[in-house]
Design an enzyme around this catalytic site. Structure first.
Site, PDB file in Angstrom:
ATOM      1  NE  ARG A 153      -4.018  -2.322   2.427  1.00 10.62           N
ATOM      2  CZ  ARG A 153      -3.801  -2.541   3.243  1.00 10.62           C
ATOM      3  NH1 ARG A 153      -2.613  -2.884   4.143  1.00 10.62           N
ATOM      4  NH2 ARG A 153      -5.290  -4.031   3.059  1.00 10.62           N
TER       5      ARG A 153
ATOM      6  CE  LYS B  28      -2.382  12.963 -14.254  1.00 14.29           C
ATOM      7  NZ  LYS B  28      -2.045  13.120 -15.992  1.00 14.29           N
TER       8      LYS B  28
ATOM      9  CD  GLU C 237       4.120  16.851 -22.896  1.00 14.06           C
ATOM     10  OE1 GLU C 237       3.390  18.121 -22.632  1.00 14.06           O
ATOM     11  OE2 GLU C 237       3.741  16.180 -23.546  1.00 14.06           O
TER      12      GLU C 237
ATOM     13  CE  LYS D  20       3.778  17.369 -14.319  1.00 17.90           C
ATOM     14  NZ  LYS D  20       4.128  16.454 -15.157  1.00 17.90           N
TER      15      LYS D  20
ATOM     16  CD  GLU E 119      -6.098  15.328 -15.872  1.00 20.33           C
ATOM     17  OE1 GLU E 119      -5.544  15.931 -17.164  1.00 20.33           O
ATOM     18  OE2 GLU E 119      -5.418  14.410 -15.494  1.00 20.33           O
TER      19      GLU E 119
ATOM     20  NE  ARG F 172      -2.029  17.428 -11.803  1.00 21.46           N
ATOM     21  CZ  ARG F 172      -1.560  16.613 -12.361  1.00 21.46           C
ATOM     22  NH1 ARG F 172      -1.926  15.598 -12.556  1.00 21.46           N
ATOM     23  NH2 ARG F 172      -0.392  16.144 -11.381  1.00 21.46           N
TER      24      ARG F 172
ATOM     25  CG  ASN G  52      -4.341  16.895 -21.594  1.00 15.99           C
ATOM     26  OD1 ASN G  52      -3.815  16.696 -21.630  1.00 15.99           O
ATOM     27  ND2 ASN G  52      -5.522  17.047 -21.086  1.00 15.99           N
TER      28      ASN G  52
ATOM     29  CG  HIS H 121      -1.084  16.505 -25.091  1.00 14.44           C
ATOM     30  ND1 HIS H 121      -0.385  17.790 -25.201  1.00 14.44           N
ATOM     31  CD2 HIS H 121      -0.606  15.474 -24.884  1.00 14.44           C
ATOM     32  CE1 HIS H 121       0.569  17.118 -24.685  1.00 14.44           C
ATOM     33  NE2 HIS H 121       0.639  16.569 -24.000  1.00 14.44           N
TER      34      HIS H 121
ATOM     35  CG  HIS I  83      -3.554  12.394 -27.278  1.00 13.44           C
ATOM     36  ND1 HIS I  83      -4.645  13.172 -26.436  1.00 13.44           N
ATOM     37  CD2 HIS I  83      -2.548  11.921 -27.145  1.00 13.44           C
ATOM     38  CE1 HIS I  83      -3.714  12.902 -25.129  1.00 13.44           C
ATOM     39  NE2 HIS I  83      -2.770  12.395 -25.553  1.00 13.44           N
TER      40      HIS I  83
ATOM     41  CG  HIS J 147       3.396  11.768 -26.229  1.00 17.12           C
ATOM     42  ND1 HIS J 147       2.355  12.246 -26.824  1.00 17.12           N
ATOM     43  CD2 HIS J 147       4.247  13.230 -24.734  1.00 17.12           C
ATOM     44  CE1 HIS J 147       1.430  12.802 -25.490  1.00 17.12           C
ATOM     45  NE2 HIS J 147       2.562  13.078 -24.634  1.00 17.12           N
TER      46      HIS J 147
HETATM   47  N1  LIG Z   1       4.026  10.981 -15.778  1.00 21.18           N
HETATM   48  C1  LIG Z   1       3.726  11.232 -15.972  1.00 21.18           C
HETATM   49  O1  LIG Z   1       3.265  12.905 -15.920  1.00 21.18           O
HETATM   50  C2  LIG Z   1       4.251  11.438 -17.450  1.00 21.18           C
HETATM   51  C3  LIG Z   1       4.654  12.495 -18.256  1.00 21.18           C
HETATM   52  C4  LIG Z   1       4.726  12.494 -19.300  1.00 21.18           C
HETATM   53  C5  LIG Z   1       5.322  11.612 -19.663  1.00 21.18           C
HETATM   54  N2  LIG Z   1       4.766   9.422 -18.503  1.00 21.18           N
HETATM   55  C6  LIG Z   1       5.550   8.454 -19.586  1.00 21.18           C
HETATM   56  O2  LIG Z   1       6.828   8.295 -19.860  1.00 21.18           O
HETATM   57  C7  LIG Z   1       7.631   7.739 -20.806  1.00 21.18           C
HETATM   58  C8  LIG Z   1       7.968   8.311 -21.906  1.00 21.18           C
HETATM   59  O3  LIG Z   1       9.555   8.963 -21.135  1.00 21.18           O
HETATM   60  P1  LIG Z   1      10.563   8.852 -21.776  1.00 21.18           P
HETATM   61  O4  LIG Z   1       9.650  10.273 -23.374  1.00 21.18           O
HETATM   62  O5  LIG Z   1      11.754   9.294 -21.210  1.00 21.18           O
HETATM   63  O6  LIG Z   1      10.987   7.251 -22.293  1.00 21.18           O
HETATM   64  P2  LIG Z   1      12.191   6.258 -22.288  1.00 21.18           P
HETATM   65  O7  LIG Z   1      11.819   6.023 -20.844  1.00 21.18           O
HETATM   66  O8  LIG Z   1      11.584   5.298 -22.795  1.00 21.18           O
HETATM   67  O9  LIG Z   1      13.410   6.918 -22.436  1.00 21.18           O
HETATM   68  C9  LIG Z   1      13.617   6.964 -23.644  1.00 21.18           C
HETATM   69  C10 LIG Z   1      14.357   6.497 -24.641  1.00 21.18           C
HETATM   70  O10 LIG Z   1      16.101   6.711 -23.454  1.00 21.18           O
HETATM   71  C11 LIG Z   1      16.879   6.058 -22.761  1.00 21.18           C
HETATM   72  N3  LIG Z   1      17.637   6.652 -22.041  1.00 21.18           N
HETATM   73  C12 LIG Z   1      17.109   7.343 -20.903  1.00 21.18           C
HETATM   74  N4  LIG Z   1      17.336   7.695 -20.272  1.00 21.18           N
HETATM   75  C13 LIG Z   1      19.191   7.812 -20.867  1.00 21.18           C
HETATM   76  C14 LIG Z   1      20.447   8.540 -20.974  1.00 21.18           C
HETATM   77  N5  LIG Z   1      20.577   9.145 -19.699  1.00 21.18           N
HETATM   78  N6  LIG Z   1      21.251   8.584 -21.629  1.00 21.18           N
HETATM   79  C15 LIG Z   1      21.018   6.941 -22.921  1.00 21.18           C
HETATM   80  N7  LIG Z   1      19.553   7.431 -23.424  1.00 21.18           N
HETATM   81  C16 LIG Z   1      19.404   7.089 -22.371  1.00 21.18           C
HETATM   82  C17 LIG Z   1      15.337   4.766 -22.286  1.00 21.18           C
HETATM   83  O11 LIG Z   1      16.511   3.697 -22.163  1.00 21.18           O
HETATM   84  C18 LIG Z   1      14.751   4.850 -23.833  1.00 21.18           C
HETATM   85  O12 LIG Z   1      15.172   4.108 -24.610  1.00 21.18           O
HETATM   86  C19 LIG Z   1       6.025   7.678 -21.313  1.00 21.18           C
HETATM   87  O13 LIG Z   1       5.757   5.958 -20.909  1.00 21.18           O
HETATM   88  C20 LIG Z   1       4.856   8.385 -20.732  1.00 21.18           C
HETATM   89  O14 LIG Z   1       3.733   7.920 -20.581  1.00 21.18           O
HETATM   90  C21 LIG Z   1       5.268  10.171 -17.442  1.00 21.18           C
HETATM   91 ZN   LIG Z   2       1.573  15.054 -23.464  1.00 22.67          ZN
END
Ligand SMILES: NC(=O)c1ccc[n+]([C@@H]2O[C@H](COP(=O)([O-])OP(=O)(O)OC[C@H]3O[C@@H](n4cnc5c(N)ncnc54)[C@H](O)[C@@H]3O)[C@@H](O)[C@H]2O)c1
Ligand SMILES: [Zn+2]
Length: 540
Positions: free
Chosen positions: A299, A321, A363, A405, A415, A419, A423, A426, A430, A443
């Site tokens: 939990r 999130k 973003e 943020k 949300e 918030r 978007n 987006h 999307h 993205h």
């Molecule tokens: N929680 C939230 O508020 C929120 C907001 C936006 C996005 N997200 C989520 O984030 C995810 C996307 O995140 P992302 O773009 O970081 O993708 P990711 O975590 O897949 O990283 C992108 C790529 O970069 C590589 N990588 C990471 N750090 C590195 C480094 N320092 N050097 C070399 N390579 C590196 C990773 O291995 C991967 O191949 C999605 O799942 C999305 O839904 C969450």
């Molecule tokens: Zn986004």
């Protein structure tokens, strides 16, 4: 001086003499890596060179450096240590490098007969001077580039030691200035975001303090773990935290219940309890996944974000999130679970491909468009410098992005309208992602296209003055981001918009830009969002 002081320089520069004096004055240990190597090898440096060759000496030297890195000691390095691949990054990460610089004549005068100096062996006086100049030519530029320089031609040992201390004071001050802090104010769940360069080695103490944990599971992906795992773990160990690394496969597919189930098993194998922290080391995928694990295991256990992508630093790691995907859609199972700390070492972004850096900035640029005209203007001035990770502009925009943020999260943790304006861009993004199946575009790239589109629609609907869309588009293009919607049938776009989850009856809540720095929610039908002549029909 909290960390290791690395003294580099040519033979004869006085590394040992000055190093010992500094050690005395600071009450620290003095270590000579050549001596460590000789201890291990059981013979002199000259003998190692002669019997086994330079590569095997370098291997021993590297091991010696690993042994002392991060200790609060004064460490004299052999003349060639810093020239080895990866050495500068390793040394800089664990302390401050100081180059004791001397003219070749000074060096030779101090060396004397050069016995026990393999690189000068067998040469006469003129030959030694020529050799020394050659060595200096090969190394001095690198020393000066990678270290803080102290000249040693003039003055005695104490005078030189004084100069080193002066330089260290400046370095500490710079380090302090360079570290940024943003507070996310959420009552008893408030937490700090720290942003700096080469601060991974300091994460352990901050994690220990913010989480109270004595044990931690570090969740990461192979590439990131290989590059940064050991440094984070060493830092945790230094702060009294016992850790275990758990590696998941790279990519969005790891954000699944199947992987979470495996992580629960790993937690149990580690005898994790409610005080065991989960540390996410990686991009947004790792952050969301590890955060979901932390939110649900027993939990909820303490959670720490150590983001390593631009996207995770600028966006995903802040806000609490956390989620995993289901086969039918992204982020369908999740929770709000705030981290205890977000630790951003911008130096980790150096290994991140440029496309990913630009993707992660989208973003932040969006924050500029919807909430902060000054931030947008800053990007217009400095986008290339941020993509190149120049310290000041990068820290500035990340700090500002985190502040925005944090404000959004604090005012409205769940949300709702505020918030909602996040978007911006987006709706179309999307639709594009649905139509292209998440493969072709990242993205942020889809959002870049969506922002330009939303700005153009805002202009066309009379909500924004002319020119806003062009400024957004040209900025995004400078970052190498796409801005043109894929050429797909309008029908397909309309269908995609109708299944957008933000649909209200037939109306879609569309975020319009009013001016750079201000956005507004308007309700439109998909047909109003996508009039004839929009995506799906060629416009130019
Ligand atoms: N929680 C939230 O508020 C929120 C907001 C936006 C996005 N997200 C989520 O984030 C995810 C996307 O995140 P992302 O773009 O970081 O993708 P990711 O975590 O897949 O990283 C992108 C790529 O970069 C590589 N990588 C990471 N750090 C590195 C480094 N320092 N050097 C070399 N390579 C590196 C990773 O291995 C991967 O191949 C999605 O799942 C999305 O839904 C969450
Ligand atoms: Zn986004």
């Amino acid at each position: 001086m909290a960390r290791t002081l690395w003294l580099v320089g040519m033979m004869g520069a006085g590394k040992s003499a000055v190093g010992k004096r500094l050690a005395q004055r600071l009450g620290r240990a003095f270590i000579d890596t050549d001596a460590l190597v000789e201890d291990v090898a059981g013979k002199s440096v000259a003998a190692i060179f002669a019997d086994e060759g330079e590569p095997s000496f370098r291997a021993l030297e590297r091991a010696a450096i690993e042994r002392v890195a991060g200790r609060p000691a004064i460490v004299a390095l052999g003349g060639g240590a810093i020239a080895q691949p990866g050495a500068v990054a390793r040394l800089a990460a664990s302390g401050t490098i100081v180059y004791l610089r001397a003219r070749p004549e000074t060096l030779l005068a101090r060396i004397g007969d050069a016995r026990g100096r393999p690189l000068l062996a067998g040469l006469d006086t003129a030959g030694r001077l020529a050799r020394m100049r050659e060595l200096l030519r090969a190394r001095a530029a690198q020393y000066a580039r990678s270290a803080r320089v102290v000249d040693v031609d003039e003055g005695d040992i104490d005078a030189v030691a004084d100069r080193v201390l002066q330089v260290l004071g400046d370095a500490a001050e710079q380090q302090g200035r360079a570290m940024r802090a943003v507070q996310v104010p959420l009552g008893d769940r408030s937490y700090a975001i720290r942003i700096g360069v080469d601060i991974l080695d300091q994460a352990g103490a901050a994690i220990a303090e913010s989480s109270g944990a004595r044990r931690a599971v570090v969740v990461t992906v192979p590439e990131v773990g290989r590059r940064y795992g050991a440094r984070l773990e060493r830092s945790l160990r230094g702060a009294g935290i016992q850790s275990r690394r758990v590696v998941v496969a790279d990519g969005e597919r790891s954000k699944s219940l199947r992987v979470v189930a495996r992580l629960y098993e790993e937690m149990l194998d580690f005898d994790a309890d409610r005080g065991t922290a989960v540390v996410a080391l990686g991009g947004g995928v790792v952050g969301d996944l590890a955060g979901f694990l932390a939110a649900t295991f027993l939990r909820g256990v303490p959670f720490v974000q150590v983001p390593t992508t631009m996207l995770a630093m600028a966006d995903a790691s802040v806000g609490g999130k956390v989620a995993v995907d289901l086969p039918r859609g992204k982020n369908l199972v999740g929770a709000f679970h705030q981290p205890r700390l977000v630790w951003m070492d911008v130096a980790t972004l150096r290994s991140l491909p440029r496309r990913q850096r630009a993707n992660g900035l989208v973003e932040v640029i969006k924050h500029g468009v919807i909430r902060d005209g000054a931030l947008f203007a800053r990007f217009e001035r400095d986008i290339e410098r941020v993509l190149d990770l120049e310290t000041d502009p990068t820290l500035d925009v990340l700090e500002r992005s985190c502040q925005i943020k944090a404000e959004v999260v604090a005012q409205d943790e769940r949300e709702a309208d505020l918030r909602m304006i996040l978007n911006f861009g987006h709706t179309l993004a999307h639709a594009i992602e649905t139509l292209l199946g998440f493969r072709k575009l990242l993205h942020g790239e889809a959002v870049a296209i969506g922002m330009v589109f939303a700005a153009r629609r805002s202009e066309a609907l009379g909500l924004a003055p002319t020119g806003v869309a062009d400024r957004i588009e040209s900025l995004l293009q400078r970052a190498g981001l796409p801005t043109e919607p894929p050429d797909l049938p309008r029908r397909a776009y309309l269908d995609a918009l109708r299944v957008d989850k933000k649909r209200r009856d037939e109306q879609v809540r569309f975020i319009a830009v009013r001016e750079l720095g201000k956005a507004e929610i308007v309700s439109l039908t998909p047909a109003e969002i996508l009039p004839r002549g929009g995506p799906g029909t060629r416009r130019r």
